[in-house]
Design a protein around this motif. Structure first.
Motif, PDB file in Angstrom:
ATOM      1  N   SER A   1      -3.653   0.100   2.138  1.00  0.00           N
ATOM      2  CA  SER A   1      -3.500  -0.073   3.584  1.00  0.00           C
ATOM      3  C   SER A   1      -2.170  -0.747   3.912  1.00  0.00           C
ATOM      4  O   SER A   1      -1.531  -0.410   4.916  1.00  0.00           O
ATOM      5  N   GLN A   2      -1.716  -1.664   3.069  1.00  0.00           N
ATOM      6  CA  GLN A   2      -0.414  -2.293   3.291  1.00  0.00           C
ATOM      7  C   GLN A   2       0.723  -1.287   3.093  1.00  0.00           C
ATOM      8  O   GLN A   2       1.709  -1.314   3.823  1.00  0.00           O
ATOM      9  N   ILE A   3       0.588  -0.400   2.129  1.00  0.00           N
ATOM     10  CA  ILE A   3       1.590   0.655   1.921  1.00  0.00           C
ATOM     11  C   ILE A   3       1.674   1.543   3.153  1.00  0.00           C
ATOM     12  O   ILE A   3       2.763   1.846   3.653  1.00  0.00           O
ATOM     13  N   LEU A   4       0.522   1.956   3.666  1.00  0.00           N
ATOM     14  CA  LEU A   4       0.510   2.825   4.839  1.00  0.00           C
ATOM     15  C   LEU A   4       1.087   2.116   6.061  1.00  0.00           C
ATOM     16  O   LEU A   4       1.803   2.725   6.863  1.00  0.00           O
ATOM     17  N   ASP A   5       0.807   0.812   6.209  1.00  0.00           N
ATOM     18  CA  ASP A   5       1.388   0.044   7.314  1.00  0.00           C
ATOM     19  C   ASP A   5       2.905   0.016   7.220  1.00  0.00           C
ATOM     20  O   ASP A   5       3.607   0.154   8.225  1.00  0.00           O
ATOM     21  N   GLU A   6       3.433  -0.171   6.018  1.00  0.00           N
ATOM     22  CA  GLU A   6       4.887  -0.207   5.844  1.00  0.00           C
ATOM     23  C   GLU A   6       5.510   1.164   6.088  1.00  0.00           C
ATOM     24  O   GLU A   6       6.587   1.280   6.653  1.00  0.00           O
ATOM     25  N   LEU A   7       4.823   2.225   5.666  1.00  0.00           N
ATOM     26  CA  LEU A   7       5.349   3.569   5.882  1.00  0.00           C
ATOM     27  C   LEU A   7       5.403   3.925   7.363  1.00  0.00           C
ATOM     28  O   LEU A   7       6.257   4.697   7.788  1.00  0.00           O
ATOM     29  N   ARG A   8       4.499   3.361   8.163  1.00  0.00           N
ATOM     30  CA  ARG A   8       4.539   3.603   9.606  1.00  0.00           C
ATOM     31  C   ARG A   8       5.773   2.974  10.248  1.00  0.00           C
ATOM     32  O   ARG A   8       6.210   3.400  11.311  1.00  0.00           O
ATOM     33  N   LYS A   9       6.332   1.953   9.619  1.00  0.00           N
ATOM     34  CA  LYS A   9       7.502   1.261  10.155  1.00  0.00           C
ATOM     35  C   LYS A   9       8.817   1.970   9.830  1.00  0.00           C
ATOM     36  O   LYS A   9       9.848   1.650  10.399  1.00  0.00           O
ATOM     37  N   VAL A  10       8.786   2.923   8.904  1.00  0.00           N
ATOM     38  CA  VAL A  10      10.002   3.584   8.452  1.00  0.00           C
ATOM     39  C   VAL A  10      10.583   4.438   9.575  1.00  0.00           C
ATOM     40  O   VAL A  10       9.871   5.189  10.232  1.00  0.00           O
TER      41      VAL A  10
ATOM     42  N   LEU B   1      -7.413  -2.807  -4.272  1.00  0.00           N
ATOM     43  CA  LEU B   1      -6.773  -1.503  -4.200  1.00  0.00           C
ATOM     44  C   LEU B   1      -6.736  -0.999  -2.760  1.00  0.00           C
ATOM     45  O   LEU B   1      -5.720  -0.485  -2.294  1.00  0.00           O
ATOM     46  N   SER B   2      -7.832  -1.184  -2.048  1.00  0.00           N
ATOM     47  CA  SER B   2      -7.893  -0.774  -0.647  1.00  0.00           C
ATOM     48  C   SER B   2      -6.877  -1.546   0.193  1.00  0.00           C
ATOM     49  O   SER B   2      -6.188  -0.968   1.040  1.00  0.00           O
TER      50      SER B   2
END
Length: 86
Positions: free
Chosen positions: A34-43, A29-30
């Motif tokens: 963290s992968q979701i947050l990494d992808e959101l930073r790329k938006v 889950l962690s």
């Protein structure tokens, strides 16, 4: 073939198969979050003017398609009524 030779391609990480299932769940889950947050930073978010332009284009396109479908519906309705004597 020895075990060292077979495992030489691995990264040295411990296998996720062992250990407490609850602990594995929270680690997964962690990692997922963290992968979701990494992808959101790329938006890249559009500027205000780009957003207005995109909105206008969408509204015009949807209006055009609605008019086209309405015209086809009207034409087919008249055709069916003419064919079946309505």
């Amino acid at each position: 073939m020895s075990a060292e030779t077979r495992d030489s391609g691995r990264t040295g990480r411990k296998s996720d198969r062992g250990g407490n299932p609850v602990s594995r769940f929270f680690k997964s889950l962690s990692l997922f979050i963290s992968q979701i947050l990494d992808e959101l930073r790329k938006v890249v978010r559009p500027t205000r003017s780009e957003l207005v332009n995109y909105t206008i284009v969408v509204i015009v396109f949807v209006s055009f398609v609605m008019a086209l479908v309405s015209a086809l519906d009207y034409a087919f309705t008249k055709l069916v009524l003419w064919v079946f004597g309505g």
